[in-house]
Scaffold this active site. Structure first.
Site, mmCIF file in Angstrom:
data_model
loop_
_atom_site.group_PDB
_atom_site.id
_atom_site.type_symbol
_atom_site.label_atom_id
_atom_site.label_comp_id
_atom_site.label_asym_id
_atom_site.label_seq_id
_atom_site.Cartn_x
_atom_site.Cartn_y
_atom_site.Cartn_z
ATOM 1 N N GLY A 68 7.220 4.179 11.510
ATOM 2 C CA GLY A 68 6.389 5.155 10.498
ATOM 3 C C GLY A 68 4.912 5.486 11.454
ATOM 4 N N THR A 69 4.500 4.294 12.792
ATOM 5 C CA THR A 69 3.444 4.499 12.909
ATOM 6 C C THR A 69 3.740 5.225 14.203
ATOM 7 O OG1 THR A 69 2.565 2.047 12.811
ATOM 8 C CG2 THR A 69 1.921 2.695 14.914
ATOM 9 N N ASN A 129 -2.054 3.582 1.442
ATOM 10 C CA ASN A 129 -1.168 2.152 1.056
ATOM 11 C C ASN A 129 -1.644 1.358 0.704
ATOM 12 O OD1 ASN A 129 -2.580 3.498 3.941
ATOM 13 N ND2 ASN A 129 -2.856 1.008 4.660
ATOM 14 N N GLN A 141 3.965 5.811 2.233
ATOM 15 C CA GLN A 141 4.173 4.710 0.841
ATOM 16 C C GLN A 141 4.498 5.367 -0.181
ATOM 17 O OE1 GLN A 141 3.596 1.733 0.594
ATOM 18 N NE2 GLN A 141 2.760 0.731 2.557
ATOM 19 N N SER A 187 9.429 5.577 6.966
ATOM 20 C CA SER A 187 9.830 4.590 7.430
ATOM 21 C C SER A 187 10.665 3.540 6.494
ATOM 22 C CB SER A 187 8.052 3.792 7.913
ATOM 23 O OG SER A 187 8.359 2.441 8.317
ATOM 24 N N ALA A 188 11.414 3.248 7.249
ATOM 25 C CA ALA A 188 12.341 2.797 6.739
ATOM 26 C C ALA A 188 12.381 1.134 5.920
ATOM 27 C CB ALA A 188 13.564 2.437 7.718
ATOM 28 N N HIS A 189 11.091 0.357 6.332
ATOM 29 C CA HIS A 189 10.849 -1.267 5.868
ATOM 30 C C HIS A 189 10.634 -0.872 4.974
ATOM 31 C CE1 HIS A 189 6.937 -2.009 7.583
ATOM 32 N NE2 HIS A 189 6.720 -1.185 8.700
ATOM 33 N N CYS A 202 -2.649 -4.439 8.161
ATOM 34 C CA CYS A 202 -2.891 -4.706 9.810
ATOM 35 C C CYS A 202 -4.577 -4.714 9.745
ATOM 36 C CB CYS A 202 -3.268 -2.908 10.387
ATOM 37 S SG CYS A 202 -1.918 -1.994 8.950
#
Ligand SMILES: *Cc1c(COP(=O)(O)O)cnc(C)c1O
Length: 387
Positions: free
Chosen positions: A71-72, A151, A179, A199-201, A325
């Site tokens: 995603g980043t 998020n 999100q 983002s997959a995770h 993060c």
């Protein structure tokens, strides 16, 4: 010890169906999707199938999906790639002040390269000030980026309105929907956006793979060069196993979305109301706003969030200090600061985020553990009379 995982906004465990879909690509199957032979074509077919699944989840067409490493990277490509491609048109970008660091730090890079960035304020409920956004737009504005779901708080932004405002001035719109996807319906045409990050995770898929939706006709300057993959928008051999897992996760995320929304929302709401009964001084950051159903950001006045987080972990409850993060940096959350959360709770706010594997018994157990831990922290930090 029985553990309770309430940090699904940081990452989610794989669904068994995702693991099964990936397994052949980690075991006997392989191939470089750029190769012309049978092995290569087999990998290409698997990637294309996943591309279709990701596209369907957000109402896009296959060619509009660019697979990335995260995603980043999708956020970086959206911000830096698009602005670079539009350099001839202007050098100003507007973003919300509560974006994920992947967006904010991409903007910091732009600023170092001579672009100008406006960080638009949110109100105390965490919602973007649309008048301030309007006022920030200039003839040389080329891109607006506003996340769909935050998020840290789960607060939903009025992205559809943002698109209307920007579109009227011919400005492109990006949304970081990492999100939101899999939690609420996300359709690119309804939102009116030109770019959207996933983002997959965060949707029970594997780590290390994401995607950027790029509306047909929108140009992006690649960040990575050296190969023709992803229609020349992202060079590098695709991570086939991860992409296949992403496709399966996207398919699963689109199923029973409404039922899962209701299940998560009712568990989250029950958690918050039970907790407020036990700890009346607590406050829900962003609690009055529309939110994704899985996220609860709770402030405990006068409590050291870091200490609370560690004490909870010792009791088997995994939560987070705002963004994963930024934990450990001791810098208070930029999101809560932008919402003007009072100092007394700024450092005592924790994020609890639910996922598909959580059940309601865990939530009542978490409330019991949390109130016990809070009592303990308070009893050791307040000196007893006469002591
Ligand atoms: C997790 C997250 C990202 C980054 O995605 P990765 O795949 O972990 O790099 C970006 N934006 C938001 C809102 C996120 O929650």
């Amino acid at each position: 010890m029985k553990r309770i995982y309430l940090d699904n906004n940081a990452t989610t465990p794989l669904l068994p169906e995702v693991r099964e879909a990936m397994r052949p690509w980690l075991e006997e199957q392989f191939g470089n999707a750029a190769s012309v032979h049978w092995y290569g074509q087999r990998a290409r077919a698997a990637i294309d199938e996943s591309r279709g699944a990701v596209a369907r989840l957000i109402g896009a067409t296959d060619h509009e999906i660019v697979f990335t490493s995260s995603g980043t990277e999708a956020d970086n490509l959206a911000i830096r790639g698009v602005v670079e491609a539009l350099r001839h048109k202007g050098n100003h970008v507007a973003v919300s002040s509560v974006e994920h660091p992947a967006v904010l730090q991409s903007c910091a890079v732009l600023e170092r390269h001579g672009f100008q960035v406006t960080y638009v304020a949110v109100n105390s409920d965490g919602i973007l000030d649309l008048d301030a956004l309007k006022a920030s737009l200039r003839p040389d504005t080329v891109l607006v980026s506003v996340m769909l779901a935050n998020n840290e708080t789960g607060v939903l932004q009025p992205v559809q309105k943002v698109s209307e405002i920007a579109k009227a001035k011919g400005i492109l719109v990006h949304t970081d929907a990492v999100q939101a996807v899999g939690k609420i319906p996300v359709q690119v045409d309804t939102l009116g956006v030109d770019l959207l990050s996933l983002s997959a995770h965060k949707i029970h898929g594997p780590q290390g793979v994401g995607a950027l939706y790029v509306r047909k006709g929108v140009e992006v300057e690649p960040l990575l060069v050296g190969g023709g993959q992803e229609r020349k928008r992202r060079a590098g051999s695709e991570n086939v196993a991860a992409v296949v897992g992403f496709g399966r996760a996207a398919e699963m995320a689109g199923r029973d979305l409404t039922a899962e929304f209701q299940r998560l929302a009712s568990m989250r709401d029950e958690y918050e109301s039970q907790l407020l009964k036990q700890v009346p001084s607590a406050r829900i950051n962003g609690g009055r706003s529309p939110r994704v159903p899985n996220t609860s950001n709770i402030g405990f006045p006068g409590i050291d969030g870091e200490a609370l987080l560690m004490a909870l972990d010792l009791e088997g409850v995994a939560a987070s200090l705002g963004a994963a993060c930024s934990s450990g940096t001791l810098e208070p959350s930029h999101v809560l600061k932008a919402m003007k959360v009072p100092d007394s709770i700024l450092r005592g706010s924790l994020r609890f985020s639910l996922g598909r594997f959580n059940v309601s018994e865990e939530m009542s157990e978490a409330v019991a553990i949390l109130s016990r831990v809070l009592e303990h922290i308070q009893s050791v930090s307040t000196p007893k009379a006469g002591a």
